[in-house]
Design an enzyme around this catalytic site. Structure first.
Site, PDB file in Angstrom:
ATOM      1  N   ARG A  75      56.447 -28.614  37.378  1.00 27.24           N
ATOM      2  CA  ARG A  75      56.672 -28.554  38.828  1.00 27.24           C
ATOM      3  C   ARG A  75      58.139 -28.725  39.221  1.00 27.24           C
ATOM      4  NH1 ARG A  75      51.861 -28.845  37.490  1.00 27.24           N
ATOM      5  NH2 ARG A  75      50.207 -27.976  38.815  1.00 27.24           N
TER       6      ARG A  75
ATOM      7  N   TYR B 255      39.370  -7.012  56.010  1.00 29.39           N
ATOM      8  CA  TYR B 255      38.054  -7.052  55.368  1.00 29.39           C
ATOM      9  C   TYR B 255      36.973  -6.335  56.173  1.00 29.39           C
ATOM     10  CZ  TYR B 255      40.122 -10.317  52.065  1.00 29.39           C
ATOM     11  OH  TYR B 255      40.914 -10.886  51.086  1.00 29.39           O
TER      12      TYR B 255
ATOM     13  N   HIS C  49      39.179  -8.947  32.178  1.00 27.06           N
ATOM     14  CA  HIS C  49      39.541  -8.979  33.600  1.00 27.06           C
ATOM     15  C   HIS C  49      40.572  -7.881  33.917  1.00 27.06           C
ATOM     16  CE1 HIS C  49      40.614 -10.941  37.500  1.00 27.06           C
ATOM     17  NE2 HIS C  49      41.804 -10.429  37.217  1.00 27.06           N
TER      18      HIS C  49
ATOM     19  N   HIS D 141      40.544  -3.973  36.168  1.00 26.59           N
ATOM     20  CA  HIS D 141      41.456  -3.366  37.148  1.00 26.59           C
ATOM     21  C   HIS D 141      41.771  -1.924  36.754  1.00 26.59           C
ATOM     22  CE1 HIS D 141      42.271  -6.974  39.464  1.00 26.59           C
ATOM     23  NE2 HIS D 141      42.804  -7.633  38.453  1.00 26.59           N
TER      24      HIS D 141
ATOM     25  N   TRP E   2      49.497 -29.065  50.998  1.00 28.63           N
ATOM     26  CA  TRP E   2      48.907 -28.583  49.728  1.00 28.63           C
ATOM     27  C   TRP E   2      47.970 -29.641  49.160  1.00 28.63           C
ATOM     28  CZ3 TRP E   2      48.547 -24.193  46.907  1.00 28.63           C
ATOM     29  CH2 TRP E   2      48.363 -24.262  45.530  1.00 28.63           C
TER      30      TRP E   2
ATOM     31  N   ARG F 106      44.018 -29.730  48.352  1.00 34.56           N
ATOM     32  CA  ARG F 106      43.594 -29.964  46.958  1.00 34.56           C
ATOM     33  C   ARG F 106      42.548 -31.081  46.929  1.00 34.56           C
ATOM     34  NH1 ARG F 106      44.978 -27.670  42.095  1.00 34.56           N
ATOM     35  NH2 ARG F 106      46.598 -29.041  41.279  1.00 34.56           N
TER      36      ARG F 106
ATOM     37  N   ARG G  66      41.071 -13.253  47.303  1.00 34.60           N
ATOM     38  CA  ARG G  66      40.407 -12.266  46.446  1.00 34.60           C
ATOM     39  C   ARG G  66      39.715 -12.895  45.241  1.00 34.60           C
ATOM     40  NH1 ARG G  66      45.655  -8.896  44.934  1.00 34.60           N
ATOM     41  NH2 ARG G  66      45.706  -8.933  47.191  1.00 34.60           N
TER      42      ARG G  66
HETATM   43  O1  X8Z Z   1      45.871 -14.028  38.386  1.00 36.11           O
HETATM   44  C1  X8Z Z   1      44.811 -13.812  37.833  1.00 36.11           C
HETATM   45  C2  X8Z Z   1      44.664 -12.626  36.885  1.00 36.11           C
HETATM   46  C3  X8Z Z   1      45.534 -11.518  37.264  1.00 36.11           C
HETATM   47  S1  X8Z Z   1      44.980 -10.687  38.693  1.00 36.11           S
HETATM   48  C4  X8Z Z   1      45.031 -13.061  35.481  1.00 36.11           C
HETATM   49  N1  X8Z Z   1      43.763 -14.654  38.020  1.00 36.11           N
HETATM   50  C5  X8Z Z   1      43.867 -15.824  38.876  1.00 36.11           C
HETATM   51  C6  X8Z Z   1      44.790 -16.874  38.308  1.00 36.11           C
HETATM   52  O2  X8Z Z   1      45.183 -16.760  37.132  1.00 36.11           O
HETATM   53  O3  X8Z Z   1      45.128 -17.829  39.013  1.00 36.11           O
HETATM   54  C7  X8Z Z   1      42.428 -14.506  37.443  1.00 36.11           C
HETATM   55  C8  X8Z Z   1      41.658 -15.699  37.914  1.00 36.11           C
HETATM   56  C9  X8Z Z   1      42.463 -16.360  38.984  1.00 36.11           C
HETATM   57 ZN    ZN Z   2      43.214  -9.648  38.503  1.00 34.49          ZN
END
Ligand code: X8Z
Ligand code: ZN
Length: 620
Positions: free
Chosen positions: A192, A229, A389, A393, A491, A495, A528
């Site tokens: 951080r 949306y 993942h 995309h 923040w 949290r 998202r």
């Molecule tokens: O950022 C991502 C992907 C790329 S779109 C690896 N994700 C988020 C994160 O890492 O914070 C996937 C899950 C949540």
């Molecule tokens: Zn992603």
């Protein structure tokens, strides 16, 4: 990835990179009339033909700039230097100017009654980008320079630990594996230290984009984001809260149980039973997914369990083999293999000789076939899932490549994040046997189901409140609820409220902890991912129904099922051409996002957690 992906609906258009800012949403007509200025920019009454020509011209310009911007951003993210930062800023500025110009020009047609498809495209254009620059000299350039600087600062982030400079990858390994609370705290705090320098730039960026959002007709940038949306912005807020209410009881039980297990390991002084959990103890730099502390919470001992990392390492998988395996899942559903260029142009392994943005992303460079991923792949179960993942995309991008540029994006941004994750839910023990990673004799019997479900819950259920709070924070920043002086306290307020987590110690006054999470300096909206964590279970359930699955959802794999592939592709190839409820309906038969599939998936674990927690005091 941040900037350009511009035009809103249209945006899709500019959305070359998934995982970055892609203004993918199209506002509804009623939002448009509420939120956008109505005066025409020219006095003569425009015609439908002129609107058509405007859209055709905009499509060509968008296509051109999006390709150039993607190429430049790709080089910048793969080779961070002063020069590539300068190039990225230049094209970011150009993009910002273009988005503003188009948004203003599109207002000319406000009074025309147009075919629905043209209205949808124009409404997207009028949303500008997710990070809109106001229409005054220098604003787009200043904004682009700030965005590039923030993104690159994160990519290059390092700090001193035990006399040695370490980066996020090395720090994350310590957070994942150490069980020494002092070490965890030091590394957590160390990471951080990359962020306080970002704070003033961030605050300035907020001023600029808020001004740009007001010019577009939105109260602030948060309203602009929420208007994407296919429903009024206020309704989207309620929709997100409704989904959270559906899944919160599951999170609360998981939190209670994990805190109790951490308490058994660390004792009352480190993990008091009536307080939020220390964020550095959960195996992840942001406490967003907790799979790395599975050993501390394993429900059923002395049964066969799956250790995906060990399977991959023992089978001598390398980065390419992991990606090939992910690709093979998609082709088993009937999708075409990835193009040759994907293999030549992607980045799979962290280079030793230069600065790169390691945060995983998927790119569509030419809005056609030049799709790529950029990842610093480690051979472990977590990255095996991330590969799926990212490929989600890319396969989505290719599925909608025939759409007009305005619609080359997800039905909503949660869809884009959910495609590959839905495939990941089919990585079951039976699937691992089919691809030769697991020996049939090592398949756990159903007495170990709780272990599998716990592994999944630590990833997916633990993530939910984090997925929600990141943009709750940004919305509060954008609407002025949090002044720059209150950024960090705000923040931690969220949290604690949503995740039940706290910092390991009081934070320094200059702390800017949001800046230590990629998507804040990377300027990628985050809601998202919350939506995706709901949607992927809805998709999985629909897919398993199509496949005729009769067993529990967590044991279902759709590997090899061409009918599922065909039906999934029917939704994917729509891109954003229709409001997302219609796309959802094409695959799932329902028009609503709904948390009941994730609840069903984890039902056996919920029963276990309630039993374990029955004599505990939960909450914080
Ligand atoms: O950022 C991502 C992907 C790329 S779109 C690896 N994700 C988020 C994160 O890492 O914070 C996937 C899950 C949540
Ligand atoms: Zn992603």
């Amino acid at each position: 990835m941040k900037k350009y992906l511009l035009l809103a609906a249209a945006s899709s258009a500019l959305m070359m990179t998934a995982c970055q800012d892609t203004t993918t949403q199209v506002p509804t007509p009623q939002q448009h009339s509420q939120n956008t200025p109505t005066q025409d920019t020219q006095s003569t009454e425009p015609t439908i033909q002129e609107a058509k020509e405007f859209l055709e011209g905009a499509a060509i310009e968008l296509d051109n700039i999006s390709v150039r911007a993607a190429q430049i951003d790709w080089v910048n993210a793969n080779f961070i230097t002063e020069d590539t930062d300068a190039l990225a800023s230049m094209v970011g500025e150009e993009f910002g100017l273009m988005a503003t110009r188009f948004a203003n020009e599109a207002k000319r047609f406000n009074k025309l009654t147009l075919p629905a498809d043209m209205t949808r495209k124009l409404d997207g254009i009028k949303r500008g980008s997710n990070f809109p620059a106001p229409d005054k000299p220098g604003a787009a350039a200043e904004l682009a320079a700030i965005q590039t600087a923030l993104n690159s600062a994160y990519g290059k982030g390092k700090f001193k630990y035990k006399g040695k400079e370490i980066d996020l990858g090395e720090a994350s390994q310590i957070i994942a594996s150490s069980r020494d609370p002092e070490e965890l705290q030091a590394v957590w705090e160390g990471w951080r230290t990359i962020a306080p320098d970002m704070k003033n730039k961030y605050a300035r960026m907020v001023e600029i984009i808020n001004e740009g959002s007001v010019e577009l007709g939105f109260k602030d940038t948060g309203v602009l984001w929420r208007a994407g949306y296919d429903m009024p912005a206020d309704e989207f807020t309620k929709e997100a809260d409704r989904l959270w209410t559906q899944v919160k009881p599951l999170y609360d039980e998981l939190h209670c149980h994990v805190r109790a297990k951490l308490n058994e390991n660390y004792g009352d002084a480190v993990v008091p039973l009536d307080q939020p959990i220390r964020a550095d103890l959960l195996g992840n730099m942001w406490g967003q997914s907790w799979g790395n502390i599975y050993d501390l919470v394993e429900p059923v001992k002395n049964v066969k369990s799956i250790d995906e990392t060990a399977l991959l390492v023992n089978a001598k998988y390398d980065a390419i083999k992991m990606v090939k395996t992910g690709e093979a899942f998609f082709t088993s559903l009937g999708f075409e293999p990835l193009p040759e260029t994907f293999w030549k142009r992607s980045l799979f392994v962290k280079p030793k000789d230069r600065e790169v943005v390691c945060h995983a992303s998927a790119w569509d460079i030419d809005n056609q076939d030049d799709i790529r991923i950029k990842m610093c792949i480690k051979i472990d179960g977590e990255d095996f899932k991330t590969v799926h993942h990212e490929l989600g995309h890319n396969f989505y991008q290719r599925a909608y490549k025939q759409q007009p540029i305005f619609y080359k994006t997800g039905a909503n941004d949660g869809f884009h994040e959910a495609i590959g994750d839905m495939i990941g839910l089919s990585i079951t023990p039976e699937y691992l046997v089919k691809i030769g990673l697991l020996d049939p004799k090592d398949v756990p019997d159903s007495s170990a189901d709780l272990n599998l479900l716990m592994q999944q819950a630590l990833e997916k259920v633990a993530f939910l409140p984090f997925g929600l709070m990141v943009d709750k924070w940004r919305w509060n920043v954008f609407n002025g609820t949090y002044s720059p002086a209150e950024y960090n306290d705000g923040w931690w307020e969220l949290r604690e409220k949503y995740q039940g987590l706290k910092a390991p110690s009081s934070r320094p006054t200059n702390a800017f902890d949001p800046g230590a999470k990629y998507h804040i300096p990377g300027n990628t909206p985050y809601m998202r991912y919350f939506l995706a964590h709901i949607l992927q279970f809805q998709f999985h359930k629909a897919a398993c129904d199509i496949a005729g699955n009769t067993g529990p959802l967590h044991a279902c794999s759709i590997y090899g099922n061409k009918e599922v592939g065909t039906r999934f592709n029917a939704m994917m190839q729509m891109g954003a051409s229709r409001p997302w409820p219609e796309a959802l309906e094409v695959f799932t038969g329902t028009t609503k996002m709904d948390g009941s599939a994730i609840i069903e998936y984890f039902d056996p674990l919920m029963t276990y957690l309630k039993e374990e927690n029955k004599d505990r005091t939960c909450g914080w």
